[in-house]
Every structure is written in C-alpha cells, then in structure tokens.
Design an enzyme around this catalytic site. Structure first.
Site, PDB file in Angstrom:
ATOM      1  N   GLU A 119       0.827  -1.213   0.000  1.00 57.65           N
ATOM      2  CA  GLU A 119       0.000   0.000   0.000  1.00 57.65           C
ATOM      3  C   GLU A 119       0.863   1.265   0.000  1.00 57.65           C
ATOM      4  O   GLU A 119       0.390   2.344   0.369  1.00 57.65           O
ATOM      5  CB  GLU A 119      -0.956   0.017   1.217  1.00 57.65           C
ATOM      6  CG  GLU A 119      -1.934  -1.129   1.300  1.00 57.65           C
ATOM      7  CD  GLU A 119      -3.041  -1.119   0.226  1.00 57.65           C
ATOM      8  OE1 GLU A 119      -3.032  -0.228  -0.641  1.00 57.65           O
ATOM      9  OE2 GLU A 119      -3.884  -2.040   0.264  1.00 57.65           O
ATOM     10  N   HIS A 142      -2.724   1.680   8.216  1.00 59.58           N
ATOM     11  CA  HIS A 142      -3.819   0.954   7.567  1.00 59.58           C
ATOM     12  C   HIS A 142      -3.973  -0.371   8.301  1.00 59.58           C
ATOM     13  O   HIS A 142      -2.993  -1.075   8.533  1.00 59.58           O
ATOM     14  CB  HIS A 142      -3.510   0.713   6.079  1.00 59.58           C
ATOM     15  CG  HIS A 142      -4.353  -0.369   5.482  1.00 59.58           C
ATOM     16  ND1 HIS A 142      -5.726  -0.305   5.463  1.00 59.58           N
ATOM     17  CD2 HIS A 142      -4.031  -1.562   4.918  1.00 59.58           C
ATOM     18  CE1 HIS A 142      -6.195  -1.402   4.903  1.00 59.58           C
ATOM     19  NE2 HIS A 142      -5.189  -2.192   4.571  1.00 59.58           N
ATOM     20  N   HIS A 144      -7.124  -3.729   9.569  1.00 64.39           N
ATOM     21  CA  HIS A 144      -8.341  -4.457   9.196  1.00 64.39           C
ATOM     22  C   HIS A 144      -9.210  -4.725  10.432  1.00 64.39           C
ATOM     23  O   HIS A 144      -9.319  -5.881  10.865  1.00 64.39           O
ATOM     24  CB  HIS A 144      -7.967  -5.802   8.550  1.00 64.39           C
ATOM     25  CG  HIS A 144      -7.161  -5.719   7.285  1.00 64.39           C
ATOM     26  ND1 HIS A 144      -6.514  -6.808   6.712  1.00 64.39           N
ATOM     27  CD2 HIS A 144      -6.919  -4.671   6.444  1.00 64.39           C
ATOM     28  CE1 HIS A 144      -5.907  -6.437   5.597  1.00 64.39           C
ATOM     29  NE2 HIS A 144      -6.113  -5.141   5.414  1.00 64.39           N
ATOM     30  N   HIS A 214     -12.662  -3.563   3.158  1.00 62.56           N
ATOM     31  CA  HIS A 214     -11.227  -3.843   3.219  1.00 62.56           C
ATOM     32  C   HIS A 214     -10.610  -3.407   4.552  1.00 62.56           C
ATOM     33  O   HIS A 214     -10.022  -4.239   5.240  1.00 62.56           O
ATOM     34  CB  HIS A 214     -10.515  -3.168   2.028  1.00 62.56           C
ATOM     35  CG  HIS A 214      -9.022  -3.326   2.046  1.00 62.56           C
ATOM     36  ND1 HIS A 214      -8.221  -2.989   0.998  1.00 62.56           N
ATOM     37  CD2 HIS A 214      -8.175  -3.789   2.998  1.00 62.56           C
ATOM     38  CE1 HIS A 214      -6.962  -3.233   1.291  1.00 62.56           C
ATOM     39  NE2 HIS A 214      -6.912  -3.717   2.508  1.00 62.56           N
TER      40      HIS A 214
HETATM   41  O1  2HA Z   1      -0.369  -5.185   3.688  1.00 67.33           O
HETATM   42  O2  2HA Z   1      -3.379  -4.920   4.191  1.00 67.33           O
HETATM   43  O3  2HA Z   1      -4.041  -3.748   1.934  1.00 67.33           O
HETATM   44  C1  2HA Z   1      -1.455  -5.957   3.398  1.00 67.33           C
HETATM   45  C2  2HA Z   1      -2.672  -5.140   3.246  1.00 67.33           C
HETATM   46  C3  2HA Z   1      -2.953  -4.595   1.930  1.00 67.33           C
HETATM   47 ZN    ZN Z   2      -5.321  -4.105   3.722  1.00 71.45          ZN
END
Ligand code: 2HA
Ligand code: ZN
Length: 269
Positions: A119, A142, A144, A214
């Site tokens: 990313e 970032h 999840h 995502h």
């Molecule tokens: O690094 O989360 O979006 C792995 C991820 C890609």
């Molecule tokens: Zn990701």
C-alpha cells in the site's frame, strides 16, 4: 549487527512505538497474516550520516509523482511481513526508504533490503498531501478492524457521515477523540493508485477513512494517535453490535446531548 537505530534515541523511539502498535493490532485480531501497514515520516530525525548512506536496493518507481516528498525518509512496514513479527523485530520486518529527487521513485537505505508495503502508493500519497497542507502529522496506519469492516458490508452505512453519526452516538468519547468522523471510500483494488487518490481526497475532511470491505486508514501526529482514533471508533462499533446482538436497536445519544458535547469540547463538526 549494525542498525540505523544505533545511538539515535529519537529515531529508535519512533520505530519502537510502531512495534508497540503492531503488537496491539495483532492482539486485536486486526492483522491477520501480513494484513495492514504502517509508515512514519522520519525526515526530522535524519542526520548527515544517514543522508550519505548508500542505497541497498535498486531504485523503485512509486507509480506517482509526489512533489512534496523530495528528499524525505520513511520507516515502512515490509510487504508480506507480519505485524506480530514486526512487534518483536521492527528492523527485520520493515525498512527505511529515501525518496529520490525525481519525487517518483525511492531506494531502501537501512537496515535490510525489505521491500515496503504493497500500500506504499496510498501511504506516500497521504504523506505528500499532509506536507502540502502544512500538517505536522507524521504517521499513517492501515489496518483491518473486524467490526468496522463488517459495517461497510451494509450499503446503508456507506452514505456520507451515516457511520460517523451512528458511531459518535454510541459513547461520547468517540466524538471527542475522533472529531472529524469517518470518511468512506467505495471499494477499490488494494495497492492501486486509484485507492491512493480516493484516500487523499477524503483526507481533506477526515483523519480516518474506511476502505469499503477492506479496512481503515488513519493519519496522526504519531502512530499512537493514529491507532487511538481507530480503536475508539472500533469500541463504538462494538457497542452497536453488542446491543444488536442482545436483540435491540441501540438508542444512541440524543441530538441535544450530542450538540452540548460539540459546544463543551469545541468540536469542529
Ligand atoms: O499489507 O493490508 O491492503 C497488506 C494489506 C494490503
Ligand atoms: Zn489491507
């Protein structure tokens, strides 16, 4: 082994804060396998010795020209590396990169030639955007988070600021500590320039944005701040889901109480 962190307490502190947050992401179940990524703009910590350090990788194209990043340095989580490993060993699971003078390529300078996160276009676009508007923010995250991603599978929640107001109304802290709310970006290919461009557009109005189905991206002065905003939003999402799983629709804080909070905390929205 010699490390760029040796005898550089400020730089070490920043990298070890990333390691601490990487551990939290794993413990929370937000970082399956190699999921998520972190970059930190460490340019303020760079001395002449680092500036002279030779590249330990080829020159790599970013895919986008980012004029504000000329000569900047970043610590980046490595692609395919695990947060739970980074938590113990940040310099084997991430690396330091230097942006070259063309503003569209980088090289790795330390400690090992660990290729940065997939990313990287989104992360570097965010840093370029932040510098351009005179922000002092240095961290981009970032991750999840299970509850927040689940909510983006309901098209009703994708309307502008629908989730923002819903999550703010679950617990007063969320509005106080995530005062700009949550931007929404319709699904885009992970790692794409398209995703990078949509992300910086939303950063005009928000510090935290959802990538539909995502994950979440957040920016802050430092990695703890970026993490805390996502953690606070996730807590609200859990309160919502817990009420729903007990069989009722949560009432939410009233409009009057929300308005009073806005005035008391001098909030922007
Ligand atoms: O690094 O989360 O979006 C792995 C991820 C890609
Ligand atoms: Zn990701």
């Amino acid at each position: 082994m010699k490390s760029i962190l040796d005898n550089r307490p400020q730089l070490s502190k920043q990298v070890y804060e990333v390691a601490e947050v990487a551990g939290y992401l794993w413990q929370k179940g937000w970082a399956e396998r190699n999921g998520g990524n972190i970059t930190i703009n460490i340019t303020d910590e760079i001395d002449d010795e680092i500036r002279k350090m030779p590249a330990i990788s080829d020159r790599v194209e970013i895919g986008k020209k980012l004029p504000n990043l000329k000569g900047c340095y970043f610590y980046c989580k490595g692609t395919n590396k695990r947060m739970r490993d980074l938590a113990r060993n940040p310099m084997d699971n991430g690396s330091v990169i230097r942006i070259l003078d063309d503003c569209s390529s980088y090289e790795i300078i330390a400690d090992n030639p660990v290729k940065p996160t997939s990313e990287l276009p989104s992360h570097l676009s965010m840093h370029n955007f932040l510098i351009g508007k005179g922000s002092t923010y240095k961290a981009a995250l970032h991750t999840h988070p299970i509850d927040l991603i689940a909510m983006t599978h309901n098209p009703e929640f994708l309307a502008k600021d629908k989730l923002t107001y819903l999550l703010w109304s679950m617990i007063p802290e969320t509005r106080a500590f995530c005062p700009k709310g949550l931007g929404i970006i319709p699904y885009k290919m992970p790692g794409s320039i398209d995703l990078a461009e949509a992300t910086i557009k939303e950063l005009e109005d928000y510090d935290v944005v959802m990538w539909e189905k995502h994950g979440v991206c957040s920016v802050g002065e430092n990695i703890m701040e970026a993490f805390d905003m996502v953690d606070t939003l996730s807590k609200s999402a859990q309160i919502y889901l817990t009420a729903k799983s007990m069989g009722f629709e949560p009432e939410g804080t009233s409009k009057e109480d929300m308005d009073a909070l806005k005035i008391a905390f001098n909030l922007p929205k």
